[in-house]
Motif scaffolding. Sequence first.
Motif, PDB file in Angstrom:
ATOM      1  N   TRP A 161      -7.497  20.428  18.914  1.00  0.00           N
ATOM      2  CA  TRP A 161      -8.695  19.595  18.777  1.00  0.00           C
ATOM      3  C   TRP A 161      -8.301  18.203  18.299  1.00  0.00           C
ATOM      4  O   TRP A 161      -7.359  18.037  17.523  1.00  0.00           O
ATOM      5  N   GLY A 162      -9.071  17.222  18.746  1.00  0.00           N
ATOM      6  CA  GLY A 162      -8.959  15.896  18.170  1.00  0.00           C
ATOM      7  C   GLY A 162      -9.885  15.796  16.972  1.00  0.00           C
ATOM      8  O   GLY A 162     -10.631  16.729  16.668  1.00  0.00           O
ATOM      9  N   CYS A 178     -12.558  16.033  21.786  1.00  0.00           N
ATOM     10  CA  CYS A 178     -11.879  16.644  22.920  1.00  0.00           C
ATOM     11  C   CYS A 178     -11.021  17.788  22.393  1.00  0.00           C
ATOM     12  O   CYS A 178     -10.585  17.790  21.239  1.00  0.00           O
ATOM     13  N   ALA A 179     -10.822  18.753  23.256  1.00  0.00           N
ATOM     14  CA  ALA A 179     -10.057  19.934  22.895  1.00  0.00           C
ATOM     15  C   ALA A 179      -9.330  20.444  24.126  1.00  0.00           C
ATOM     16  O   ALA A 179      -9.769  20.215  25.260  1.00  0.00           O
ATOM     17  N   GLY A 217     -16.288  26.455  22.763  1.00  0.00           N
ATOM     18  CA  GLY A 217     -15.136  25.793  22.163  1.00  0.00           C
ATOM     19  C   GLY A 217     -14.347  26.691  21.232  1.00  0.00           C
ATOM     20  O   GLY A 217     -13.342  26.262  20.662  1.00  0.00           O
ATOM     21  N   GLN A 218     -14.749  27.928  21.111  1.00  0.00           N
ATOM     22  CA  GLN A 218     -14.004  28.851  20.248  1.00  0.00           C
ATOM     23  C   GLN A 218     -12.668  29.186  20.893  1.00  0.00           C
ATOM     24  O   GLN A 218     -12.585  29.365  22.109  1.00  0.00           O
ATOM     25  N   TRP A 265     -14.691  18.254  26.567  1.00  0.00           N
ATOM     26  CA  TRP A 265     -15.375  17.396  25.603  1.00  0.00           C
ATOM     27  C   TRP A 265     -16.535  18.199  25.014  1.00  0.00           C
ATOM     28  O   TRP A 265     -17.281  18.869  25.742  1.00  0.00           O
ATOM     29  N   PHE A 266     -16.671  18.096  23.717  1.00  0.00           N
ATOM     30  CA  PHE A 266     -17.740  18.759  22.987  1.00  0.00           C
ATOM     31  C   PHE A 266     -18.396  17.734  22.079  1.00  0.00           C
ATOM     32  O   PHE A 266     -17.803  16.705  21.766  1.00  0.00           O
ATOM     33  N   ARG A 267     -19.604  18.010  21.649  1.00  0.00           N
ATOM     34  CA  ARG A 267     -20.248  17.102  20.716  1.00  0.00           C
ATOM     35  C   ARG A 267     -21.016  17.893  19.668  1.00  0.00           C
ATOM     36  O   ARG A 267     -21.389  19.047  19.886  1.00  0.00           O
TER      37      ARG A 267
END
Length: 125
Positions: free
Chosen positions: A115-116, A96-97, A109-110, A36-38
């Motif tokens: 990805w969503g 999310c990824a 995240g790279q 999860w990222f933001r």
Amino acid sequence: QVQLVESGGGLVQAGGSLRLSCAASGRTFSQYAVGWFRQTPGKEREFVAAISASGRVTRHADSVKGRFTISRDNAKNTVYLQMNSLKSEDTAHYYCAAAYSFAQVVGSGQGMDYWGKGTLVTVSS
């Protein structure tokens, strides 16, 4: 091919809780680590939490440790992010990824494979 769809975002008061879901299509989802990222406008994407393909290993950013918990149910092809004690600074679009490598998920995240489109979380103070 894996498609990811986030849900569960919304408006909540500070101190409240939300549970985000990341639902995946594709029979190979259980082979992927998920993170999860933001991100908020004008800021760089931030790592929030990650979980290994099996679910046995998790990692949480210091900023959310003790408040957020990542989990997954591979039978349902879904990864969750339980968010408690929300703060105004948690306001962001959450994504999310997925990637094969857990090490790849725990980072900026790279290089993620999928990805969503994200879900918006707004915490009012």
